[in-house]
Design a protein around this motif. Structure first.
Motif, PDB file in Angstrom:
ATOM      1  N   GLY A  17       0.798  -1.222   0.000  1.00  0.00           N
ATOM      2  CA  GLY A  17       0.000   0.000   0.000  1.00  0.00           C
ATOM      3  C   GLY A  17       0.830   1.271   0.000  1.00  0.00           C
ATOM      4  O   GLY A  17       0.284   2.369   0.085  1.00  0.00           O
ATOM      5  N   ARG A  18       2.138   1.152  -0.065  1.00  0.00           N
ATOM      6  CA  ARG A  18       3.013   2.329  -0.076  1.00  0.00           C
ATOM      7  C   ARG A  18       3.393   2.686  -1.514  1.00  0.00           C
ATOM      8  O   ARG A  18       3.474   1.814  -2.376  1.00  0.00           O
ATOM      9  N   ASP A  19       3.660   3.925  -1.750  1.00  0.00           N
ATOM     10  CA  ASP A  19       4.034   4.422  -3.072  1.00  0.00           C
ATOM     11  C   ASP A  19       5.556   4.359  -3.214  1.00  0.00           C
ATOM     12  O   ASP A  19       6.277   5.138  -2.587  1.00  0.00           O
ATOM     13  N   THR A  20       6.038   3.436  -4.044  1.00  0.00           N
ATOM     14  CA  THR A  20       7.477   3.259  -4.237  1.00  0.00           C
ATOM     15  C   THR A  20       8.108   4.514  -4.833  1.00  0.00           C
ATOM     16  O   THR A  20       9.213   4.904  -4.434  1.00  0.00           O
ATOM     17  N   ALA A  21       7.409   5.140  -5.768  1.00  0.00           N
ATOM     18  CA  ALA A  21       7.953   6.361  -6.375  1.00  0.00           C
ATOM     19  C   ALA A  21       8.158   7.441  -5.314  1.00  0.00           C
ATOM     20  O   ALA A  21       9.145   8.188  -5.356  1.00  0.00           O
ATOM     21  N   ARG A  22       7.256   7.518  -4.363  1.00  0.00           N
ATOM     22  CA  ARG A  22       7.400   8.498  -3.281  1.00  0.00           C
ATOM     23  C   ARG A  22       8.610   8.164  -2.405  1.00  0.00           C
ATOM     24  O   ARG A  22       9.357   9.048  -1.998  1.00  0.00           O
ATOM     25  N   ALA A  23       8.807   6.865  -2.135  1.00  0.00           N
ATOM     26  CA  ALA A  23       9.961   6.446  -1.332  1.00  0.00           C
ATOM     27  C   ALA A  23      11.267   6.832  -2.032  1.00  0.00           C
ATOM     28  O   ALA A  23      12.187   7.363  -1.399  1.00  0.00           O
ATOM     29  N   ILE A  24      11.337   6.597  -3.336  1.00  0.00           N
ATOM     30  CA  ILE A  24      12.535   6.940  -4.102  1.00  0.00           C
ATOM     31  C   ILE A  24      12.747   8.448  -4.092  1.00  0.00           C
ATOM     32  O   ILE A  24      13.867   8.936  -3.909  1.00  0.00           O
ATOM     33  N   SER A  25      11.686   9.186  -4.282  1.00  0.00           N
ATOM     34  CA  SER A  25      11.773  10.648  -4.283  1.00  0.00           C
ATOM     35  C   SER A  25      12.245  11.180  -2.933  1.00  0.00           C
ATOM     36  O   SER A  25      13.096  12.085  -2.869  1.00  0.00           O
ATOM     37  N   ASP A  26      11.712  10.633  -1.847  1.00  0.00           N
ATOM     38  CA  ASP A  26      12.128  11.042  -0.500  1.00  0.00           C
ATOM     39  C   ASP A  26      13.611  10.753  -0.275  1.00  0.00           C
ATOM     40  O   ASP A  26      14.341  11.583   0.287  1.00  0.00           O
ATOM     41  N   GLU A  27      14.048   9.569  -0.703  1.00  0.00           N
ATOM     42  CA  GLU A  27      15.464   9.227  -0.580  1.00  0.00           C
ATOM     43  C   GLU A  27      16.320  10.218  -1.369  1.00  0.00           C
ATOM     44  O   GLU A  27      17.346  10.692  -0.891  1.00  0.00           O
ATOM     45  N   GLY A  28      15.878  10.514  -2.580  1.00  0.00           N
ATOM     46  CA  GLY A  28      16.621  11.439  -3.430  1.00  0.00           C
ATOM     47  C   GLY A  28      16.774  12.811  -2.799  1.00  0.00           C
ATOM     48  O   GLY A  28      17.861  13.409  -2.849  1.00  0.00           O
ATOM     49  N   ALA A  29      15.703  13.306  -2.185  1.00  0.00           N
ATOM     50  CA  ALA A  29      15.769  14.619  -1.528  1.00  0.00           C
ATOM     51  C   ALA A  29      16.784  14.593  -0.385  1.00  0.00           C
ATOM     52  O   ALA A  29      17.559  15.545  -0.213  1.00  0.00           O
ATOM     53  N   ARG A  30      16.809  13.514   0.384  1.00  0.00           N
ATOM     54  CA  ARG A  30      17.767  13.406   1.494  1.00  0.00           C
ATOM     55  C   ARG A  30      19.203  13.278   0.974  1.00  0.00           C
ATOM     56  O   ARG A  30      20.132  13.831   1.560  1.00  0.00           O
ATOM     57  N   VAL A  31      19.378  12.556  -0.127  1.00  0.00           N
ATOM     58  CA  VAL A  31      20.714  12.421  -0.727  1.00  0.00           C
ATOM     59  C   VAL A  31      21.199  13.783  -1.209  1.00  0.00           C
ATOM     60  O   VAL A  31      22.336  14.187  -0.924  1.00  0.00           O
ATOM     61  N   LEU A  32      20.366  14.494  -1.937  1.00  0.00           N
ATOM     62  CA  LEU A  32      20.765  15.807  -2.462  1.00  0.00           C
ATOM     63  C   LEU A  32      21.136  16.764  -1.328  1.00  0.00           C
ATOM     64  O   LEU A  32      22.089  17.533  -1.447  1.00  0.00           O
ATOM     65  N   ALA A  33      20.410  16.685  -0.227  1.00  0.00           N
ATOM     66  CA  ALA A  33      20.699  17.555   0.917  1.00  0.00           C
ATOM     67  C   ALA A  33      22.046  17.207   1.561  1.00  0.00           C
ATOM     68  O   ALA A  33      22.681  18.066   2.170  1.00  0.00           O
ATOM     69  N   ALA A  34      22.493  15.963   1.407  1.00  0.00           N
ATOM     70  CA  ALA A  34      23.743  15.510   2.025  1.00  0.00           C
ATOM     71  C   ALA A  34      24.974  15.757   1.148  1.00  0.00           C
ATOM     72  O   ALA A  34      26.100  15.574   1.604  1.00  0.00           O
ATOM     73  N   LEU A  35      24.763  16.178  -0.092  1.00  0.00           N
ATOM     74  CA  LEU A  35      25.895  16.404  -0.993  1.00  0.00           C
ATOM     75  C   LEU A  35      26.691  17.629  -0.564  1.00  0.00           C
ATOM     76  O   LEU A  35      26.105  18.674  -0.285  1.00  0.00           O
ATOM     77  N   PRO A  36      28.010  17.513  -0.537  1.00  0.00           N
ATOM     78  CA  PRO A  36      28.823  18.701  -0.256  1.00  0.00           C
ATOM     79  C   PRO A  36      28.689  19.699  -1.410  1.00  0.00           C
ATOM     80  O   PRO A  36      28.534  19.311  -2.569  1.00  0.00           O
ATOM     81  N   LYS A  37      28.758  20.963  -1.097  1.00  0.00           N
ATOM     82  CA  LYS A  37      28.679  21.989  -2.135  1.00  0.00           C
ATOM     83  C   LYS A  37      29.860  21.843  -3.093  1.00  0.00           C
ATOM     84  O   LYS A  37      30.978  21.582  -2.688  1.00  0.00           O
ATOM     85  N   ASN A  38      29.572  21.990  -4.367  1.00  0.00           N
ATOM     86  CA  ASN A  38      30.587  21.955  -5.434  1.00  0.00           C
ATOM     87  C   ASN A  38      31.321  20.630  -5.570  1.00  0.00           C
ATOM     88  O   ASN A  38      32.405  20.585  -6.155  1.00  0.00           O
ATOM     89  N   ALA A  39      30.763  19.572  -5.027  1.00  0.00           N
ATOM     90  CA  ALA A  39      31.426  18.262  -5.131  1.00  0.00           C
ATOM     91  C   ALA A  39      31.252  17.677  -6.525  1.00  0.00           C
ATOM     92  O   ALA A  39      30.264  17.953  -7.221  1.00  0.00           O
ATOM     93  N   GLN A  40      32.197  16.856  -6.909  1.00  0.00           N
ATOM     94  CA  GLN A  40      32.085  16.031  -8.104  1.00  0.00           C
ATOM     95  C   GLN A  40      31.262  14.824  -7.683  1.00  0.00           C
ATOM     96  O   GLN A  40      31.672  14.057  -6.809  1.00  0.00           O
ATOM     97  N   VAL A  41      30.066  14.667  -8.262  1.00  0.00           N
ATOM     98  CA  VAL A  41      29.136  13.631  -7.820  1.00  0.00           C
ATOM     99  C   VAL A  41      29.191  12.441  -8.775  1.00  0.00           C
ATOM    100  O   VAL A  41      28.993  12.594  -9.987  1.00  0.00           O
ATOM    101  N   VAL A  42      29.435  11.269  -8.192  1.00  0.00           N
ATOM    102  CA  VAL A  42      29.483  10.019  -8.947  1.00  0.00           C
ATOM    103  C   VAL A  42      28.397   9.114  -8.374  1.00  0.00           C
ATOM    104  O   VAL A  42      28.481   8.685  -7.224  1.00  0.00           O
ATOM    105  N   ALA A  43      27.373   8.852  -9.185  1.00  0.00           N
ATOM    106  CA  ALA A  43      26.274   7.992  -8.752  1.00  0.00           C
ATOM    107  C   ALA A  43      26.557   6.560  -9.177  1.00  0.00           C
ATOM    108  O   ALA A  43      26.897   6.304 -10.329  1.00  0.00           O
TER     109      ALA A  43
END
Length: 156
Positions: free
Chosen positions: A46-72
């Motif tokens: 009954g949970r929305d997987t897309a919402r879970a992924i989106s929530d994770e993404g928002a938390r990941v983006l918030a944890a990125l150092p400024k001006n970092a080279q990002v490798v996913a």
């Protein structure tokens, strides 16, 4: 240059945490690597997987150092041999920016994280448990750094 591993998932099994800590220690004078664990999105019946992924993404983006080279880390990313990874590490060093490696949740990276990433890296065609990816990533970064320092760890 500093590195940050941003990984969705908390409380790694002891053997993963121990192995990661070993390579983190070995890397400390070549590439200090900080681990940031991100709370997974809520999944289940009954949970929305897309919402879970989106929530994770928002938390990941918030944890990125400024001006970092990002490798996913992503299965569709570019694969590297150990020698090629050492060349990438040398390239990243030349950029003069901190590095951020991102491991997504059980359903992969959020689209916003992939859009922010400067590049994507695949560890190969195998599907690996995300906790194990932490350990493999740390070992491979150590191997690449050791190669650049002419350390005998890599004997190919």
């Amino acid at each position: 240059m500093k590195g940050r591993l941003i990984a969705v998932g908390e409380r790694a099994p002891g053997w993963v945490a121990q192995g990661f800590a070993e390579y983190q220690k070995r890397l400390s004078h070549w590439l200090p690597l900080e681990l940031v664990e991100i709370e997974p999105g809520i999944r289940g019946k009954g949970r929305d997987t897309a919402r879970a992924i989106s929530d994770e993404g928002a938390r990941v983006l918030a944890a990125l150092p400024k001006n970092a080279q990002v490798v996913a880390l992503d299965g569709r990313g570019r694969m590297h041999s150990s020698e090629q990874l050492a060349q990438r590490l040398e390239h990243w060093r030349g950029l003069g920016r901190d590095l951020a490696f991102v491991i997504g949740g059980p359903d992969g990276q959020a689209p916003d994280v992939l859009a922010r990433a400067d590049e994507t890296w695949s560890l190969g065609p195998l599907t690996l448990p995300h906790m194990l990816v932490r350990l493999v990533l740390a070992e491979q970064l150590y191997r690449a750094a050791a190669m650049l320092a002419n350390h005998p760890y890599h004997r190919a």
